[in-house]
Scaffold this active site. Structure first.
Site, PDB file in Angstrom:
ATOM      1  N   ASP A  20       4.753   1.008  12.004  1.00 10.06           N
ATOM      2  CA  ASP A  20       3.481   0.554  11.380  1.00 10.06           C
ATOM      3  C   ASP A  20       3.476  -1.152  11.777  1.00 10.06           C
ATOM      4  OD1 ASP A  20       2.846   2.783  10.036  1.00 10.06           O
ATOM      5  OD2 ASP A  20       3.446   2.292   8.097  1.00 10.06           O
TER       6      ASP A  20
ATOM      7  N   CYS B  30      -4.631  13.083  12.559  1.00 14.95           N
ATOM      8  CA  CYS B  30      -5.448  11.822  12.290  1.00 14.95           C
ATOM      9  C   CYS B  30      -5.184  10.900  13.725  1.00 14.95           C
ATOM     10  CB  CYS B  30      -4.950  11.174  11.256  1.00 14.95           C
ATOM     11  SG  CYS B  30      -3.298  10.279  11.566  1.00 14.95           S
TER      12      CYS B  30
ATOM     13  N   LYS C 149       0.841  -1.186   0.091  1.00 12.05           N
ATOM     14  CA  LYS C 149      -0.059   0.084   0.259  1.00 12.05           C
ATOM     15  C   LYS C 149       0.912   1.257  -0.126  1.00 12.05           C
ATOM     16  CE  LYS C 149      -1.704   1.533   4.284  1.00 12.05           C
ATOM     17  NZ  LYS C 149      -1.611   3.000   4.302  1.00 12.05           N
ATOM     18  N   ASN C 150       1.806   1.258   0.884  1.00 10.02           N
ATOM     19  CA  ASN C 150       2.565   2.706   1.177  1.00 10.02           C
ATOM     20  C   ASN C 150       3.526   2.890  -0.108  1.00 10.02           C
ATOM     21  OD1 ASN C 150       0.966   2.968   3.158  1.00 10.02           O
ATOM     22  ND2 ASN C 150       2.395   2.775   4.779  1.00 10.02           N
TER      23      ASN C 150
ATOM     24  N   ARG D  74       0.427  15.190  12.297  1.00 10.83           N
ATOM     25  CA  ARG D  74       1.127  14.870  11.140  1.00 10.83           C
ATOM     26  C   ARG D  74       1.404  15.996  10.285  1.00 10.83           C
ATOM     27  NH1 ARG D  74      -0.778   9.107   9.092  1.00 10.83           N
ATOM     28  NH2 ARG D  74       1.011   9.229   8.009  1.00 10.83           N
TER      29      ARG D  74
ATOM     30  N   ARG E 189      -8.827  -0.246   4.865  1.00 10.35           N
ATOM     31  CA  ARG E 189      -7.924   0.898   4.240  1.00 10.35           C
ATOM     32  C   ARG E 189      -6.375   0.245   4.077  1.00 10.35           C
ATOM     33  NH1 ARG E 189      -6.923   5.666   7.579  1.00 10.35           N
ATOM     34  NH2 ARG E 189      -5.623   5.972   5.834  1.00 10.35           N
TER      35      ARG E 189
HETATM   36  N1  EPU Z   1       7.146  14.758  10.166  1.00 14.65           N
HETATM   37  C1  EPU Z   1       7.201  16.014  10.184  1.00 14.65           C
HETATM   38  N2  EPU Z   1       7.174  17.038   9.381  1.00 14.65           N
HETATM   39  C2  EPU Z   1       6.619  16.578   7.869  1.00 14.65           C
HETATM   40  C3  EPU Z   1       6.395  15.389   7.872  1.00 14.65           C
HETATM   41  C4  EPU Z   1       6.717  14.194   8.920  1.00 14.65           C
HETATM   42  O1  EPU Z   1       7.598  16.677  11.311  1.00 14.65           O
HETATM   43  O2  EPU Z   1       6.506  17.438   7.152  1.00 14.65           O
HETATM   44  C5  EPU Z   1       7.107  13.709  11.218  1.00 14.65           C
HETATM   45  C6  EPU Z   1       5.980  12.814  11.451  1.00 14.65           C
HETATM   46  O3  EPU Z   1       5.033  13.758  12.364  1.00 14.65           O
HETATM   47  C7  EPU Z   1       6.411  11.811  11.819  1.00 14.65           C
HETATM   48  C8  EPU Z   1       7.923  11.478  11.519  1.00 14.65           C
HETATM   49  O4  EPU Z   1       7.970  12.791  10.866  1.00 14.65           O
HETATM   50  O5  EPU Z   1       6.855  12.190  13.429  1.00 14.65           O
HETATM   51  C9  EPU Z   1       7.488  10.657  10.139  1.00 14.65           C
HETATM   52  O6  EPU Z   1       6.293  10.976   9.445  1.00 14.65           O
HETATM   53  P1  EPU Z   1       6.398  10.700   7.490  1.00 14.65           P
HETATM   54  O7  EPU Z   1       6.321  11.984   6.989  1.00 14.65           O
HETATM   55  O8  EPU Z   1       7.678   9.663   7.578  1.00 14.65           O
HETATM   56  O9  EPU Z   1       5.110   9.682   7.625  1.00 14.65           O
HETATM   57  P2  EPU Z   1       4.251   9.619   6.216  1.00 14.65           P
HETATM   58  O10 EPU Z   1       5.132   9.558   5.145  1.00 14.65           O
HETATM   59  O11 EPU Z   1       3.030  10.730   6.083  1.00 14.65           O
HETATM   60  C10 EPU Z   1       4.323   7.117   6.063  1.00 14.65           C
HETATM   61  C11 EPU Z   1       3.270   6.005   5.897  1.00 14.65           C
HETATM   62  C12 EPU Z   1       2.884   5.710   7.176  1.00 14.65           C
HETATM   63  C13 EPU Z   1       4.057   5.334   8.279  1.00 14.65           C
HETATM   64  C14 EPU Z   1       4.951   6.656   8.173  1.00 14.65           C
HETATM   65  C15 EPU Z   1       6.192   6.412   9.131  1.00 14.65           C
HETATM   66  C16 EPU Z   1       2.364   6.245   3.655  1.00 14.65           C
HETATM   67  C17 EPU Z   1       1.124   6.214   2.912  1.00 14.65           C
HETATM   68  N3  EPU Z   1       2.178   6.357   5.007  1.00 14.65           N
HETATM   69  O12 EPU Z   1       3.524   8.322   6.645  1.00 14.65           O
HETATM   70  O13 EPU Z   1       1.916   4.552   7.405  1.00 14.65           O
HETATM   71  O14 EPU Z   1       3.586   5.145   9.626  1.00 14.65           O
HETATM   72  O15 EPU Z   1       5.412   6.784   6.742  1.00 14.65           O
HETATM   73  O16 EPU Z   1       6.797   5.171   8.549  1.00 14.65           O
HETATM   74  O17 EPU Z   1       3.238   5.883   3.285  1.00 14.65           O
HETATM   75  C18 EPU Z   1       0.289   3.115   7.907  1.00 14.65           C
HETATM   76  O18 EPU Z   1       0.293   2.779   6.759  1.00 14.65           O
HETATM   77  O19 EPU Z   1      -0.634   2.827   8.661  1.00 14.65           O
HETATM   78  C19 EPU Z   1       0.926   4.470   8.017  1.00 14.65           C
HETATM   79  C20 EPU Z   1       0.484   5.310   8.975  1.00 14.65           C
END
Ligand code: EPU
Length: 434
Positions: A320, A118, A23-24, A123, A412
């Protein structure tokens, strides 16, 4: 009425399952179709609510999609006039933010509704914006939307640091990397996310003609090209689904064989499984990204050993899988410690597990779990995908009947989880919930 799972626990799971596409990896990859006016064909895209939502959003952005009989998904951008990802869709799925970089690079402008918080915590997307600004984009907020404009002549390559207080950002790296493929000159992303999904997105981009080095390491270099073409790519297997199914085998003291399993991307998880007394053995010598392996409790072990887990950016232990491992730790012989460093609020499952008899003490980003010798079925619910997966696992191991409510969260991220678990012997069915 919302769907629920009814689980009669206590049956060891035995049999073989093929891991679905990730998915991711698929979510940011679908958005790559915006970068070209030629067809992008993706194989092994899982059939999930989040994927459907992303396709709906892409359709609004002029990208049509169709599935062929073999399951291949073709995406084709035929109309580049609309660049607004509306709140109505973004609020249902945070990964909508993945359209920001591709829209900006290909159309010179993007309006993407700012995703809200969320269930797993705040986030922010500040790092995405920092990265795109470094490429010359002008970005402002208007009525809850991110409004981004590329300079006249397009984005310009640059060096950008994407590290934040919680490490790097996975989708932020995908956004900046994909935008940089069409920028003039070279972009260096320092403190890039090293997650395997980023490697897979880079592979898809490379198949489209992008020039990328270092994906999977903290420094990714992108040499901008004039244009990208269509391509065909098979999405990597889902390491989180694989890890969840491994625990299903272990927690029920069964014996599960997985095929298409990305063992190479699961080292932190298999290390923790071994520490808990679970054996994970590769069978044969397939590509470790698509391996076959068997999972079972080590001989003579009736309960897991206690474990210490700290979630970290890849190659550390993935957030995750934290909830699913907590369910395993609930039944360990001794005290386990789980520390959440990526989303410190991501403990929605802990209180629900307690309703099943688990002993969990939580303080800030850490939970101490005193193992109990049995969990007892109960009615539970969780408002996030992985927390729900943790509850299903607990239900499979518990005595009696567990009803996991609100499984739309699970839907999801896990394609037909109940049918798959049932096919290896679980007594689980989809029912109407409360
Ligand atoms: N963060 C910031 N600033 C940003 C972006 C992120 O401070 O601009 C922080 C976040 O708050 C968090 C950390 O950095 O503490 C990591 O967040 P990241 O941006 O890596 O998360 P994401 O890319 O939004 C993806 C996965 C998530 C998974 C996270 C961490 C997808 C669609 N989602 O989210 O997956 O938990 O990376 O590995 O790829 C799930 O599948 O259940 C899920 C939540």
């Amino acid at each position: 009425m919302m769907d629920a799972f009814r689980i009669d626990g206590g049956t060891p799971l035995t049999g073989e399952l093929r891991v679905h596409g990730s998915k991711n990896a698929a979510l940011p990859m679908l958005a790559l179709a915006l970068l070209t006016d030629q067809p992008l064909v993706l194989n092994d895209v899982p059939a999930l609510a989040d994927i459907e939502n992303m396709l709906k959003l892409l359709a609004e952005l002029g990208c049509v999609s169709s599935r062929d009989v073999a399951g291949g998904l073709t995406l084709h951008t035929t109309d580049a006039s609309e660049s607004h990802a509306r709140y109505e869709i973004v609020r249902t799925m945070r990964a909508s933010i993945c359209t920001l970089g591709p829209l900006l690079a290909a159309r010179g402008r993007a309006r993407v509704s700012l995703p809200g918080g969320c269930a797993i915590g705040e986030r922010p997307v500040d790092l995405h914006l920092t990265g795109l600004r470094a490429l010359g984009a002008h970005i402002e907020l208007d009525a809850g939307d991110i409004v981004a404009t590329a300079p006249r002549g397009g984005l310009v390559g640059s060096t950008v640091f994407l590290g934040g207080a919680f490490g790097s950002t996975v989708l932020g790296t995908a956004n900046v990397m994909s935008a940089a493929t069409l920028a003039r000159g070279t972009t260096v992303i320092e403190s890039a996310a090293c997650e395997p999904e980023i490697v897979d997105v880079a592979r898809a981009l490379t198949a489209m003609g992008a020039k990328i080095e270092g994906a999977g390491s903290p420094r990714v270099t992108i040499h901008g090209v004039e244009s990208l073409s269509g391509a065909t790519h098979t999405v990597m297997p889902d390491r989180i689904e694989a890890g969840t199914l491994m625990i299903a085998g272990a927690i029920t003291r069964g014996n599960i064989t997985l095929s298409n399993c990305p063992l190479d991307a699961l080292m932190a998880a298999t290390d923790r499984l071994q520490a808990a007394g679970v054996s994970v053995e590769q069978v044969g010598n397939d590509d470790p990204w698509r391996a076959r392996c068997t999972v079972s409790m080590k001989a003579g072990k009736d309960r897991p050993d206690p474990i210490q887990i700290t979630t970290q950016p890849h190659p550390g232990f993935p957030t995750d899988l934290q909830a699913q491992f907590m369910s395993l730790a609930c039944l360990a012989r001794g005290n386990s410690v789980v520390t959440e460093k990526i989303f410190p609020e991501r403990f929605l499952h802990a209180a629900e597990l307690s309703r099943m008899g688990a002993q969990i003490a939580r303080q800030a980003g850490t939970a101490v779990i005193s193992g109990v010798d049995r969990l007892i079925g109960a009615r539970v619910m969780a408002s996030d995908l992985r927390a729900s997966a943790g509850l299903v696992l607990a239900g499979l191991a518990a005595e009696g009947t567990t009803v996991v409510n609100r499984v739309y969260h699970l839907d999801r991220g896990y394609e037909s989880l109940e049918t798959r678990l049932a096919s290896v012997g679980a007594r689980i069915e989809r029912v109407k919930g409360e």
